[in-house]
Design a protein around this motif. Structure first.
Motif, PDB file in Angstrom:
ATOM      1  N   SER A   1      -6.361  -7.128 -11.112  1.00  0.00           N
ATOM      2  CA  SER A   1      -7.282  -7.577 -10.070  1.00  0.00           C
ATOM      3  C   SER A   1      -6.703  -7.331  -8.679  1.00  0.00           C
ATOM      4  CB  SER A   1      -7.598  -9.058 -10.253  1.00  0.00           C
ATOM      5  OG  SER A   1      -6.450  -9.849 -10.100  1.00  0.00           O
ATOM      6  N   THR A   2      -5.416  -7.601  -8.541  1.00  0.00           N
ATOM      7  CA  THR A   2      -4.755  -7.354  -7.260  1.00  0.00           C
ATOM      8  C   THR A   2      -4.838  -5.881  -6.897  1.00  0.00           C
ATOM      9  OG1 THR A   2      -3.177  -9.127  -7.673  1.00  0.00           O
ATOM     10  CG2 THR A   2      -2.574  -7.512  -6.010  1.00  0.00           C
TER      11      THR A   2
ATOM     12  N   ASP B   1      -9.270  -0.593  -3.349  1.00  0.00           N
ATOM     13  CA  ASP B   1     -10.472  -0.644  -2.515  1.00  0.00           C
ATOM     14  C   ASP B   1     -10.127  -0.327  -1.062  1.00  0.00           C
ATOM     15  OD1 ASP B   1     -12.028  -1.361  -4.624  1.00  0.00           O
ATOM     16  OD2 ASP B   1     -12.155  -3.482  -4.119  1.00  0.00           O
ATOM     17  N   ARG B   2      -9.069  -0.998  -0.598  1.00  0.00           N
ATOM     18  CA  ARG B   2      -8.734  -0.880   0.819  1.00  0.00           C
ATOM     19  C   ARG B   2      -8.190   0.491   1.178  1.00  0.00           C
ATOM     20  NH1 ARG B   2      -7.922  -6.603   0.135  1.00  0.00           N
ATOM     21  NH2 ARG B   2      -5.982  -6.322  -0.979  1.00  0.00           N
TER      22      ARG B   2
ATOM     23  N   SER C   1      -6.856  -3.562  -8.016  1.00  0.00           N
ATOM     24  CA  SER C   1      -8.219  -3.075  -7.805  1.00  0.00           C
ATOM     25  C   SER C   1      -8.646  -3.248  -6.351  1.00  0.00           C
ATOM     26  CB  SER C   1      -9.173  -3.827  -8.728  1.00  0.00           C
ATOM     27  OG  SER C   1     -10.438  -3.230  -8.709  1.00  0.00           O
ATOM     28  N   ARG C   2      -8.337  -4.426  -5.832  1.00  0.00           N
ATOM     29  CA  ARG C   2      -8.751  -4.668  -4.442  1.00  0.00           C
ATOM     30  C   ARG C   2      -7.857  -3.942  -3.452  1.00  0.00           C
ATOM     31  NH1 ARG C   2     -11.787  -9.861  -6.019  1.00  0.00           N
ATOM     32  NH2 ARG C   2     -10.085 -10.263  -7.422  1.00  0.00           N
ATOM     33  N   ALA C   3      -6.573  -3.766  -3.817  1.00  0.00           N
ATOM     34  CA  ALA C   3      -5.684  -2.995  -2.943  1.00  0.00           C
ATOM     35  C   ALA C   3      -6.190  -1.552  -2.859  1.00  0.00           C
ATOM     36  CB  ALA C   3      -4.254  -3.025  -3.471  1.00  0.00           C
TER      37      ALA C   3
ATOM     38  N   GLN D   1       0.826  -1.193   0.000  1.00  0.00           N
ATOM     39  CA  GLN D   1       0.000   0.000   0.000  1.00  0.00           C
ATOM     40  C   GLN D   1       0.871   1.257   0.000  1.00  0.00           C
ATOM     41  OE1 GLN D   1      -2.603  -0.417   3.362  1.00  0.00           O
ATOM     42  NE2 GLN D   1      -3.761  -2.079   2.443  1.00  0.00           N
TER      43      GLN D   1
ATOM     44  N   ARG E   1     -10.642   7.620  -5.953  1.00  0.00           N
ATOM     45  CA  ARG E   1     -10.867   7.170  -7.329  1.00  0.00           C
ATOM     46  C   ARG E   1     -11.579   8.284  -8.089  1.00  0.00           C
ATOM     47  NH1 ARG E   1     -11.911   1.586  -5.540  1.00  0.00           N
ATOM     48  NH2 ARG E   1     -10.790   0.106  -6.875  1.00  0.00           N
TER      49      ARG E   1
ATOM     50  N   GLU F   1     -10.910   3.036   1.089  1.00  0.00           N
ATOM     51  CA  GLU F   1     -11.693   2.860   2.317  1.00  0.00           C
ATOM     52  C   GLU F   1     -10.994   3.525   3.507  1.00  0.00           C
ATOM     53  OE1 GLU F   1     -14.503   1.487   5.052  1.00  0.00           O
ATOM     54  OE2 GLU F   1     -14.588   1.480   2.876  1.00  0.00           O
TER      55      GLU F   1
END
Lengths: 157, 157
Positions: A68-69, A75-76, A71-73, A41, A85, A79
């Motif tokens: 994909s990796t 996300d976190r 995208s979810r990183a 991160q 974004r 958050e």
DNA sequence: CACAACAATTGCAAGTATACATTTATGGCG
DNA sequence: CGCCATAAATGTATACTTGCAATTGTTGTG
């Protein structure tokens, strides 16, 4: 010649020792951050700090992870409030990632702390000594050539 | 005095740039290893390399993880063949962890590669330049004082 | 010897990273 | 317009780390 080899060995050792000292400084500046965000991160945040807002694709390419990796990183850390974004107006299928003020602070603080630590170490030296160190460090950095940012990203710098 | 502050700033900048160059070297030497073991795992191996065989408790304390975390981490690197579990004869409830030859190689290779990289950078310089760098690096390392191995472990060094 | 203290492991659970395959939305082009 | 390429996100699955609680085995002590 034997003497040259001996000297070269000593030179490399000195550089290694200095590198340990410098890495200690870097480690100290990173240690605090790593209690807040993970290393992958932090890599993202540092990259955004040096490059400005980036597309998902470019960002993933730069730090070497699959979409994909990433995208979810993202996300976190969205958050958590470190990045934002943004859909690019010109092309609405592209997503720009940019640091929030909080994310900017996080990176800036780590870098400032590193610089302060180095300054503090140097403050104990005389002007002549500082001068010698400046020349030598500048010389070494030039000899080492450009350090690609991809390499530095490995360690989150 | 303004001039001193300016100079101090330049000195810190030069050190920062040199630190980036040196960190690049470190990153290169670590990058390969990180495709084989994870960073926490590599931390264990490096610690065992510098300290010799260690008890689970000491090891966990040193790298800052709970016993349960370490126990399972060791499970994995035992399975992978990098370290070995040994029950201490004197006190059969204590478990010693030691590097296998393979684990030793892994760490040694990374360190050697780092040293070679630095040597290669220095090889482009004249004897006078090398000499200046050696003195300056030694000076800086002394001024920085001892770098605790705990700090270095953060970066997996 | 019985019991407390200690060392390590195991049960259980959550968060993160990563990979491969698939899907959704958008843009470009014939 | 219709089709294909592109960008990102989702579905699904695995591995590693971490944490808290409980357990097993061993040592030391009253």
């Amino acid at each position: 010649m034997i003497h040259d080899e001996d000297f070269d060995a000593r030179a490399a050792d000195a550089a290694l020792t200095a590198s340990r000292a410098l890495m200690g400084v870097v480690a100290r500046s990173v240690a605090g951050v790593l209690e807040i965000v993970t290393l992958p991160q932090f890599r993202v945040l540092v990259l955004l700090d040096t490059s400005g807002p980036l597309r998902m694709g470019v960002l993933g390419e730069a730090i070497g992870v699959l979409p994909s990796t990433l995208s979810r990183a993202i996300d976190r850390i969205v958050e958590a409030g470190w990045v934002r974004r943004t859909t690019r107006p010109a092309s609405r299928r592209e997503v720009l990632i940019e640091l929030t003020p909080a994310g900017q602070n996080l990176v800036t603080h780590a870098l400032e702390q590193r610089r302060d630590n180095i300054a503090k170490i140097l403050s104990a030296l005389s002007l002549d000594q500082k001068s010698a160190i400046v020349s030598a460090f500048e010389l070494f950095a030039r000899a080492a050539g450009e350090t690609s940012s991809e390499e530095l990203l490995i360690l989150g710098i």
